[in-house]
Design an enzyme around this catalytic site. Structure first.
Site, PDB file in Angstrom:
ATOM      1  N   LYS A   1       4.266 -30.638   6.970  1.00  0.00           N
ATOM      2  CA  LYS A   1       3.371 -29.526   6.602  1.00  0.00           C
ATOM      3  C   LYS A   1       2.731 -29.722   5.226  1.00  0.00           C
ATOM      4  O   LYS A   1       1.540 -29.498   5.066  1.00  0.00           O
ATOM      5  CB  LYS A   1       4.134 -28.184   6.609  1.00  0.00           C
ATOM      6  CG  LYS A   1       4.696 -27.786   7.957  1.00  0.00           C
ATOM      7  CD  LYS A   1       5.241 -26.366   7.929  1.00  0.00           C
ATOM      8  CE  LYS A   1       6.407 -26.172   6.977  1.00  0.00           C
ATOM      9  NZ  LYS A   1       7.655 -26.888   7.361  1.00  0.00           N
TER      10      LYS A   1
ATOM     11  N   ARG B   1       7.871 -16.504   7.334  1.00  0.00           N
ATOM     12  CA  ARG B   1       8.980 -17.343   7.774  1.00  0.00           C
ATOM     13  C   ARG B   1       9.859 -16.625   8.796  1.00  0.00           C
ATOM     14  O   ARG B   1      10.763 -17.219   9.364  1.00  0.00           O
ATOM     15  CB  ARG B   1       9.793 -17.651   6.533  1.00  0.00           C
ATOM     16  CG  ARG B   1      10.654 -18.876   6.559  1.00  0.00           C
ATOM     17  CD  ARG B   1       9.888 -20.149   6.414  1.00  0.00           C
ATOM     18  NE  ARG B   1      10.707 -21.218   5.905  1.00  0.00           N
ATOM     19  CZ  ARG B   1      10.296 -22.102   5.002  1.00  0.00           C
ATOM     20  NH1 ARG B   1       9.083 -22.052   4.525  1.00  0.00           N
ATOM     21  NH2 ARG B   1      11.101 -23.062   4.623  1.00  0.00           N
TER      22      ARG B   1
ATOM     23  N   ARG C   1      13.081 -38.464   2.600  1.00  0.00           N
ATOM     24  CA  ARG C   1      12.474 -37.709   1.510  1.00  0.00           C
ATOM     25  C   ARG C   1      13.514 -37.438   0.418  1.00  0.00           C
ATOM     26  O   ARG C   1      13.205 -37.455  -0.771  1.00  0.00           O
ATOM     27  CB  ARG C   1      11.912 -36.389   2.039  1.00  0.00           C
ATOM     28  CG  ARG C   1      11.196 -35.579   0.970  1.00  0.00           C
ATOM     29  CD  ARG C   1      10.423 -34.425   1.557  1.00  0.00           C
ATOM     30  NE  ARG C   1      11.283 -33.302   1.866  1.00  0.00           N
ATOM     31  CZ  ARG C   1      10.877 -32.199   2.494  1.00  0.00           C
ATOM     32  NH1 ARG C   1       9.629 -32.101   2.917  1.00  0.00           N
ATOM     33  NH2 ARG C   1      11.693 -31.217   2.735  1.00  0.00           N
TER      34      ARG C   1
ATOM     35  N   ARG D   1      15.150 -33.878  -3.718  1.00  0.00           N
ATOM     36  CA  ARG D   1      15.230 -32.416  -3.587  1.00  0.00           C
ATOM     37  C   ARG D   1      16.652 -31.995  -3.303  1.00  0.00           C
ATOM     38  O   ARG D   1      17.330 -32.576  -2.469  1.00  0.00           O
ATOM     39  CB  ARG D   1      14.311 -31.958  -2.442  1.00  0.00           C
ATOM     40  CG  ARG D   1      12.952 -31.545  -2.914  1.00  0.00           C
ATOM     41  CD  ARG D   1      12.047 -31.182  -1.759  1.00  0.00           C
ATOM     42  NE  ARG D   1      12.540 -30.068  -0.951  1.00  0.00           N
ATOM     43  CZ  ARG D   1      11.776 -29.413  -0.094  1.00  0.00           C
ATOM     44  NH1 ARG D   1      10.506 -29.746   0.062  1.00  0.00           N
ATOM     45  NH2 ARG D   1      12.270 -28.442   0.630  1.00  0.00           N
TER      46      ARG D   1
ATOM     47  N   ARG E   1      18.947 -25.820   7.329  1.00  0.00           N
ATOM     48  CA  ARG E   1      17.552 -25.385   7.316  1.00  0.00           C
ATOM     49  C   ARG E   1      16.935 -25.460   8.708  1.00  0.00           C
ATOM     50  O   ARG E   1      16.112 -24.626   9.085  1.00  0.00           O
ATOM     51  CB  ARG E   1      16.745 -26.207   6.312  1.00  0.00           C
ATOM     52  CG  ARG E   1      17.006 -25.741   4.872  1.00  0.00           C
ATOM     53  CD  ARG E   1      16.611 -26.748   3.834  1.00  0.00           C
ATOM     54  NE  ARG E   1      15.229 -27.126   3.902  1.00  0.00           N
ATOM     55  CZ  ARG E   1      14.771 -28.354   3.642  1.00  0.00           C
ATOM     56  NH1 ARG E   1      15.602 -29.316   3.322  1.00  0.00           N
ATOM     57  NH2 ARG E   1      13.494 -28.596   3.712  1.00  0.00           N
TER      58      ARG E   1
END
Ligand code: AMP
Length: 187
Positions: A14, A89, A128, A134, A145
């Site tokens: 996204k 969300r 990632r 992160r 998640r």
């Protein structure tokens, strides 16, 4: 002028696609996740409130998030269209967002969903994690998640499908290929 949402599970691409769409359509891209991360980094009051939720992979409370989005959409740069990444969300946020749009006298044009399978997502997110570091990209938090997405966000996407504004695009493939698919679906 386009007002749109980009939705999909974590790791579907996204953020990357938002930047490209934003350039192509000349609209501002607003990511609630980026706003939370910047505020956490900067140690602001908002960041301090959001931190424990973001780091655990849980949703930040709706009241806080809704207020943040309403404030951000009032900026001049969002007057001629916007792309929201990561909001709404869940169904509660959809309801709040309906109110925000009504107060702006604006209508949502399209909700773009990037579709990707779960195994692909876990592998992308782990990569990632190595690159960006992160704190919510550890394996346990990634799985959590994805669960939050299934339980809270999937029903939100179904709602936009019912409303007839949802467009689905296969998120698998090279960035430019996926982008070409997206551009074909946009009004
Ligand atoms: P993202 O970058 O969109 O994956 O968001 C990262 C994290 O920010 C999420 O796991 C949540 O903790 C928080 N977050 C982002 N957008 C929202 C939202 N609309 N509502 C609640 N929490 C959010």
């Amino acid at each position: 002028m386009t007002r749109m949402l980009i939705v999909g599970p974590p790791g579907a691409g996204k953020g990357t696609q938002s930047k490209k769409i934003s350039e192509e359509l000349g609209i501002v891209a607003i990511s609630t996740g980026d706003i939370f991360r910047e505020n956490i980094k900067g140690g602001t009051a908002l960041g301090q409130e959001a931190q424990r939720y973001v780091e655990a992979g849980n949703l930040v409370p709706d009241s806080l998030t809704n207020r943040l989005v309403e404030d951000r959409l009032a900026w001049e740069d969002a007057a001629d269209g916007f792309l929201l990444d990561g909001y709404p969300r869940n169904l509660t946020q959809v309801e709040a967002f309906d109110g925000i749009l009504a107060r702006l006298g604006a209508r949502l044009d399209v909700v773009l969903e990037l579709v990707a399978d779960k195994e692909e997502l876990v592998s992308r997110l782990s990569k990632r994690a190595e690159m960006e570091g992160r704190r919510d990209d550890t394996e346990d938090v990634i799985r959590h998640r994805l669960e939050v997405f299934e339980s809270e966000t999937a029903p939100m996407i179904a709602e936009y499908s019912t409303r007839g504004v949802l467009r689905q695009v296969d998120g698998l493939g090279a960035v430019d290929e996926v982008n070409a698919r997206i551009m074909k679906e946009l009004p």
